[in-house]
Motif scaffolding. Structure first.
Motif, PDB file in Angstrom:
ATOM      1  N   THR A   1      54.418  13.798   4.739  1.00 50.03           N
ATOM      2  CA  THR A   1      55.289  14.380   3.713  1.00 50.03           C
ATOM      3  C   THR A   1      54.559  15.462   2.944  1.00 50.03           C
ATOM      4  O   THR A   1      55.114  16.544   2.692  1.00 50.03           O
TER       5      THR A   1
ATOM      6  N   CYS B   1      55.261  28.948   2.945  1.00 51.73           N
ATOM      7  CA  CYS B   1      56.267  29.845   3.527  1.00 51.73           C
ATOM      8  C   CYS B   1      57.083  30.530   2.440  1.00 51.73           C
ATOM      9  O   CYS B   1      57.332  31.733   2.507  1.00 51.73           O
ATOM     10  N   VAL B   2      57.489  29.791   1.432  1.00 51.38           N
ATOM     11  CA  VAL B   2      58.263  30.368   0.332  1.00 51.38           C
ATOM     12  C   VAL B   2      57.428  31.411  -0.406  1.00 51.38           C
ATOM     13  O   VAL B   2      57.915  32.494  -0.742  1.00 51.38           O
TER      14      VAL B   2
ATOM     15  N   VAL C   1      54.059  18.651   5.287  1.00 53.82           N
ATOM     16  CA  VAL C   1      55.295  19.402   5.500  1.00 53.82           C
ATOM     17  C   VAL C   1      55.687  20.153   4.231  1.00 53.82           C
ATOM     18  O   VAL C   1      56.057  21.333   4.271  1.00 53.82           O
ATOM     19  N   THR C   2      55.575  19.499   3.092  1.00 53.68           N
ATOM     20  CA  THR C   2      55.955  20.149   1.834  1.00 53.68           C
ATOM     21  C   THR C   2      55.024  21.309   1.506  1.00 53.68           C
ATOM     22  O   THR C   2      55.474  22.365   1.054  1.00 53.68           O
TER      23      THR C   2
ATOM     24  N   VAL D   1      53.394  23.170   3.634  1.00 48.04           N
ATOM     25  CA  VAL D   1      53.730  24.264   4.554  1.00 48.04           C
ATOM     26  C   VAL D   1      54.972  24.997   4.065  1.00 48.04           C
ATOM     27  O   VAL D   1      55.027  26.234   4.079  1.00 48.04           O
ATOM     28  N   LEU D   2      55.961  24.263   3.588  1.00 54.16           N
ATOM     29  CA  LEU D   2      57.161  24.898   3.057  1.00 54.16           C
ATOM     30  C   LEU D   2      56.850  25.729   1.820  1.00 54.16           C
ATOM     31  O   LEU D   2      57.385  26.827   1.645  1.00 54.16           O
ATOM     32  N   ILE D   3      55.972  25.232   0.948  1.00 54.78           N
ATOM     33  CA  ILE D   3      55.580  25.984  -0.246  1.00 54.78           C
ATOM     34  C   ILE D   3      54.895  27.278   0.155  1.00 54.78           C
ATOM     35  O   ILE D   3      55.173  28.342  -0.399  1.00 54.78           O
TER      36      ILE D   3
ATOM     37  N   TYR E   1      55.237  18.679  -8.138  1.00 55.42           N
ATOM     38  CA  TYR E   1      55.287  18.200  -6.759  1.00 55.42           C
ATOM     39  C   TYR E   1      54.365  16.989  -6.584  1.00 55.42           C
ATOM     40  O   TYR E   1      54.735  16.007  -5.958  1.00 55.42           O
TER      41      TYR E   1
END
Length: 55
Positions: A36, A46-47, A39-40, A42-44, A17
């Motif tokens: 960017t 969450c996953v 946001v990325t 935060v997505l990681i 990443y």
């Protein structure tokens, strides 16, 4: 550090990443790079929460 935080299945995607963000972010402004990255990340998170069962 717990042993599960040092596993390669977590380290390798984070390194990839970072490399991808550097490659894509070369033409972005600093604020766009930070947005960017945020946001990325935060997505990681969450996953990871979903995969580990919301512990």
């Amino acid at each position: 550090m717990p042993a599960d935080l040092l596993r390669l299945d977590l380290i390798v995607p984070v390194l990839m990443y970072c490399a991808l963000l550097w490659w894509v972010g070369r033409s972005l402004s600093w604020t766009a790079r930070l947005a960017t990255a945020a946001v990325t990340l935060v997505l990681i998170v969450c996953v990871l929460l979903v995969e580990r069962g919301w512990r």
